[in-house]
Design an enzyme around this catalytic site. Sequence first.
Site, PDB file in Angstrom:
ATOM      1  N   CYS A  68     -13.040  22.612 -20.590  1.00  0.00           N
ATOM      2  CA  CYS A  68     -14.073  22.792 -19.125  1.00  0.00           C
ATOM      3  C   CYS A  68     -14.422  21.571 -18.882  1.00  0.00           C
ATOM      4  O   CYS A  68     -14.585  20.558 -19.420  1.00  0.00           O
ATOM      5  CB  CYS A  68     -15.375  23.587 -19.591  1.00  0.00           C
ATOM      6  SG  CYS A  68     -16.330  24.076 -18.058  1.00  0.00           S
ATOM      7  N   CYS A  72     -22.169  22.196 -19.934  1.00  0.00           N
ATOM      8  CA  CYS A  72     -23.439  23.037 -19.882  1.00  0.00           C
ATOM      9  C   CYS A  72     -23.895  23.032 -21.346  1.00  0.00           C
ATOM     10  O   CYS A  72     -23.326  23.522 -22.454  1.00  0.00           O
ATOM     11  CB  CYS A  72     -23.288  24.549 -19.166  1.00  0.00           C
ATOM     12  SG  CYS A  72     -22.579  24.627 -17.776  1.00  0.00           S
ATOM     13  N   CYS A  75     -23.708  26.424 -23.624  1.00  0.00           N
ATOM     14  CA  CYS A  75     -22.247  27.153 -23.648  1.00  0.00           C
ATOM     15  C   CYS A  75     -22.231  27.545 -25.044  1.00  0.00           C
ATOM     16  O   CYS A  75     -22.105  26.688 -26.191  1.00  0.00           O
ATOM     17  CB  CYS A  75     -21.266  26.020 -23.144  1.00  0.00           C
ATOM     18  SG  CYS A  75     -19.486  26.655 -23.137  1.00  0.00           S
TER      19      CYS A  75
END
Length: 335
Positions: A68, A72, A75
Amino acid sequence: MLSVFRQPLGSMWGSLASLLCWLRAVFWWPAVEKGQQQVAREPEGSREGAEEDYTIPTSVNYHFTRQCNYKCGFCFHTAKTSFVLPLEEAKRGLLLLKEAGMEKINFSGGEPFLQDRGDYLGKLVKFCKVELGLPSVSIVSNGSLIRERWFKDYGDYLDILAVSCDSFNEQVNVLIGRGQGKKNHVENLQKLNKWCKDYKVAFKINSVINRFNVDEDMREHIKALNPVRWKVFQCLLIEGENCGENALREAERFIISEEEFEEFLERHKEVSCLVPECNQKMRFLNCRKGRKDPSRSILDVGVEQAIKFSGFDDKMFLKRGGKYVWSKEDMKLDW
């Protein structure tokens, strides 16, 4: 061609080569509660000579990559490997799932548009809609890598695009880990909403409610975007993924209580497209005991054997609204 797809392979689980149907291969039975849509199909376990019930993977989430471009903090499917299954093997697994009863496929990650600049994903989307004839093909993405060219090439084959947006305050997005440098996540969300309308793709929003956005009022923003669904998740801890030993994230600081999550839902109850999912309702999607322990690969043992280890709960699937109008042809949207 079918004989080629069915040829046995050696075990590839060590490289995470399996379709990760263990995360969310959920099913739909003909027995339904009042007010729920009934789907006609062969009753479970009715196969001639079957010795035990067979779970039908009607709706499947395929996390084909863990990579990714965002970071975040909460996550729970982190980049522990860069492996992506070769395209033809992915298609073979999808065919097996179709033969086992799959009606809906959702592609996720990681960020699914990272691989081959979205072309790998586009080819799978087209395969599922054209060659497998699935009623619903959807994607979950952070949206940052999607270009209009992708809609021109593959938009006809996609039913739903779900874009993750946890806040309409750009500073909060950066704090969470959804920063795009000079790009604005919210402005990009609005652009994607327009492209979905232009190319006749149903638009959905996913939000993870956590310590940094739990007090935010998103009502007017969501109403303005008018998604077909707004899926609201309570921030979840998964051992080994975003907490505990060997985890790539430390998500404890993002956690909120059940009461705080309920307060957020109460504040937004007038938003008709809201579909809530607290972490207690979510854990079965990641298998038993709050972990994501994998079954054996469906490419090695088939769907029926692999799904037995996944611990799916059909009643919870129905209760959380997992069965809905998921084909854009059936939504009758005003494009």
